[in-house]
Design a protein around this motif. Structure first.
Motif, PDB file in Angstrom:
ATOM      1  N   VAL A   1      37.785  48.674  42.343  1.00  0.00           N
ATOM      2  CA  VAL A   1      36.646  48.247  41.557  1.00  0.00           C
ATOM      3  C   VAL A   1      36.936  46.882  40.965  1.00  0.00           C
ATOM      4  N   ARG A   2      35.905  46.048  40.859  1.00  0.00           N
ATOM      5  CA  ARG A   2      36.084  44.770  40.174  1.00  0.00           C
ATOM      6  C   ARG A   2      35.670  44.936  38.729  1.00  0.00           C
ATOM      7  N   ALA A   3      36.392  44.256  37.866  1.00  0.00           N
ATOM      8  CA  ALA A   3      36.084  44.391  36.443  1.00  0.00           C
ATOM      9  C   ALA A   3      36.182  43.038  35.775  1.00  0.00           C
ATOM     10  N   LYS A   4      35.316  42.848  34.796  1.00  0.00           N
ATOM     11  CA  LYS A   4      35.384  41.616  34.017  1.00  0.00           C
ATOM     12  C   LYS A   4      35.662  41.992  32.583  1.00  0.00           C
ATOM     13  N   PHE A   5      36.590  41.281  31.983  1.00  0.00           N
ATOM     14  CA  PHE A   5      36.958  41.578  30.611  1.00  0.00           C
ATOM     15  C   PHE A   5      36.506  40.459  29.696  1.00  0.00           C
ATOM     16  N   LYS A   6      36.467  40.784  28.427  1.00  0.00           N
ATOM     17  CA  LYS A   6      35.964  39.806  27.457  1.00  0.00           C
ATOM     18  C   LYS A   6      36.807  38.545  27.493  1.00  0.00           C
ATOM     19  N   SER A   7      38.101  38.736  27.574  1.00  0.00           N
ATOM     20  CA  SER A   7      38.944  37.596  27.888  1.00  0.00           C
ATOM     21  C   SER A   7      39.807  38.031  29.056  1.00  0.00           C
ATOM     22  N   ASN A   8      40.212  37.089  29.860  1.00  0.00           N
ATOM     23  CA  ASN A   8      40.953  37.464  31.071  1.00  0.00           C
ATOM     24  C   ASN A   8      42.187  38.266  30.725  1.00  0.00           C
ATOM     25  N   LEU A   9      42.514  39.210  31.603  1.00  0.00           N
ATOM     26  CA  LEU A   9      43.696  40.026  31.347  1.00  0.00           C
ATOM     27  C   LEU A   9      44.946  39.197  31.538  1.00  0.00           C
ATOM     28  N   PRO A  10      45.988  39.511  30.771  1.00  0.00           N
ATOM     29  CA  PRO A  10      47.246  38.789  30.961  1.00  0.00           C
ATOM     30  C   PRO A  10      47.934  39.289  32.224  1.00  0.00           C
ATOM     31  N   ALA A  11      48.803  38.471  32.779  1.00  0.00           N
ATOM     32  CA  ALA A  11      49.449  38.840  34.038  1.00  0.00           C
ATOM     33  C   ALA A  11      50.327  40.069  33.875  1.00  0.00           C
ATOM     34  N   GLU A  12      50.853  40.286  32.665  1.00  0.00           N
ATOM     35  CA  GLU A  12      51.719  41.449  32.492  1.00  0.00           C
ATOM     36  C   GLU A  12      50.962  42.764  32.566  1.00  0.00           C
ATOM     37  N   SER A  13      49.622  42.697  32.636  1.00  0.00           N
ATOM     38  CA  SER A  13      48.853  43.932  32.717  1.00  0.00           C
ATOM     39  C   SER A  13      48.880  44.519  34.117  1.00  0.00           C
ATOM     40  N   MET A  14      49.338  43.743  35.072  1.00  0.00           N
ATOM     41  CA  MET A  14      49.298  44.235  36.461  1.00  0.00           C
ATOM     42  C   MET A  14      50.189  45.444  36.602  1.00  0.00           C
TER      43      MET A  14
END
Lengths: 112, 219
Positions: free
Chosen positions: A86-99
């Motif tokens: 699924v594609r998702a858009k967040f209020k601010s971009n997710l940080p890379a450590e969230s992967m």
């Protein structure tokens, strides 16, 4: 997290894993993240989740608003491919450590 | 009057006196006492001070009135709803009616699961197929004004009082609200106890478990 919930803990969200950002081989677009929702394996099953809100919850060293937990809100926008990603858009971009980490996909706004 | 024939451009066949007679201007003059009636010129309007640059029609205000949110077909009075967010998330709750603001009026009932008479937005609610008979309940007194926050009367504060924190921020429910809750619950609990297991069902909370797929569940 709710303040001092001492009663039953109920889970009203579906767990999801953040796979990374929308990307091609050598370019990535961080404004859209890719999320694998548990139990969703086809493009048709994603239709139920379209528009549902999601929260990426993380812990910090410093306290803000009385808690060490913080959250980035987002929503499911559309399916990605045929296999339930699924594609998702967040209020601010997710940080890379969230992967590779978990995201909560809530069941609201509900249409049942 | 018969068309005047022309001999050439600007030269008429009949003379001025001839056409005067033909037109009957003498008769009109006689009818009005020897003088030709003069039409009254309309009073000249005062010259407006301001001429807009463009000739634009003023937009008529819209007469459209907003409607409350459309109620999903699965949500009917008496339906058991599952709350998806907020203080009472997961609780199964009885839907009473839709208010004019579009919000849904719900109650636990309070005796069964601790949810008072409350308003909830339709988007944060899942409707189940379970229904409770709600016909014996009178809901006329509940509207959006019932739930408005009580306004605190602010007396003029002296300097000293400003520094004293307002300890009168009481969180007590006014008694009439507690009584309303009891009245509604009395009726509802009777209807609920008539159905086997419905009371325990409403007392239990909904939760997702491992392996649950909400997109495949029917509620």
């Amino acid at each position: 997290m709710v303040k001092g919930r001492t009663g039953q803990r109920v889970r009203l969200y579906v767990r999801g894993t953040i796979l990374g950002f929308k990307r091609s081989k050598s370019n990535q677009y961080e404004n859209t993240s890719l999320v694998q929702i548990e139990g969703v394996n086809t493009k048709e099953e994603v239709a139920w989740y379209a528009g549902k809100r999601m929260a990426y919850v993380y812990k910090t060293k410093t306290k803000s608003s009385g808690t060490h937990y913080r959250c980035i809100w987002g929503k499911v926008t559309r399916p990605h491919g045929n296999s339930g990603v699924v594609r998702a858009k967040f209020k601010s971009n997710l940080p890379a450590e969230s992967m590779g980490r978990k995201v909560r996909v809530f069941m609201y706004p509900s249409s049942i | 009057m018969a068309p005047q024939s022309k001999l050439s451009l600007g030269i008429k066949r009949a003379s001025r006196s001839h056409t005067y007679h033909r037109r009957g201007l003498w008769a009109i003059k006689a009818k009005h006492g020897g003088a030709f009636p003069k039409a009254e010129k309309p009073a000249a309007a005062a010259e407006p001070k301001f001429y807009p640059a463009d000739d634009v029609k003023p937009r008529a205000p819209s007469t459209r009135k907003p409607n409350p949110t459309k109620l999903r077909s699965s949500v009917t009075p008496g339906t058991v709803l599952i709350l998806l967010a907020g203080r009472f998330m997961g609780k199964r709750v009885v839907f009473l009616k839709q208010l004019k603001s579009g919000l849904l009026l719900i109650t636990g009932p309070f005796k069964i699961n601790g949810v008072p008479i409350r308003r909830v937005n339709q988007a944060y609610v899942m409707a189940t197929s379970t229904k409770v008979d709600i016909s014996s309940v009178n809901l006329d007194k509940f509207d959006d004004k019932y739930f408005a926050r009580a306004k605190r009367i602010k007396a003029k504060k002296t300097e000293r009082e400003l520094f004293e924190t307002e300890k009168e921020a009481t969180k007590n429910l006014p008694d009439f609200k507690k009584d309303d809750q009891k009245v509604i619950d009395a009726e509802l609990v009777k209807a609920i106890e008539a159905v086997p297991d419905l009371k325990t069902y409403l007392g239990a909370r909904f939760s997702l478990r491992d392996g649950d797929k909400p997109h495949e569940m029917t509620f």
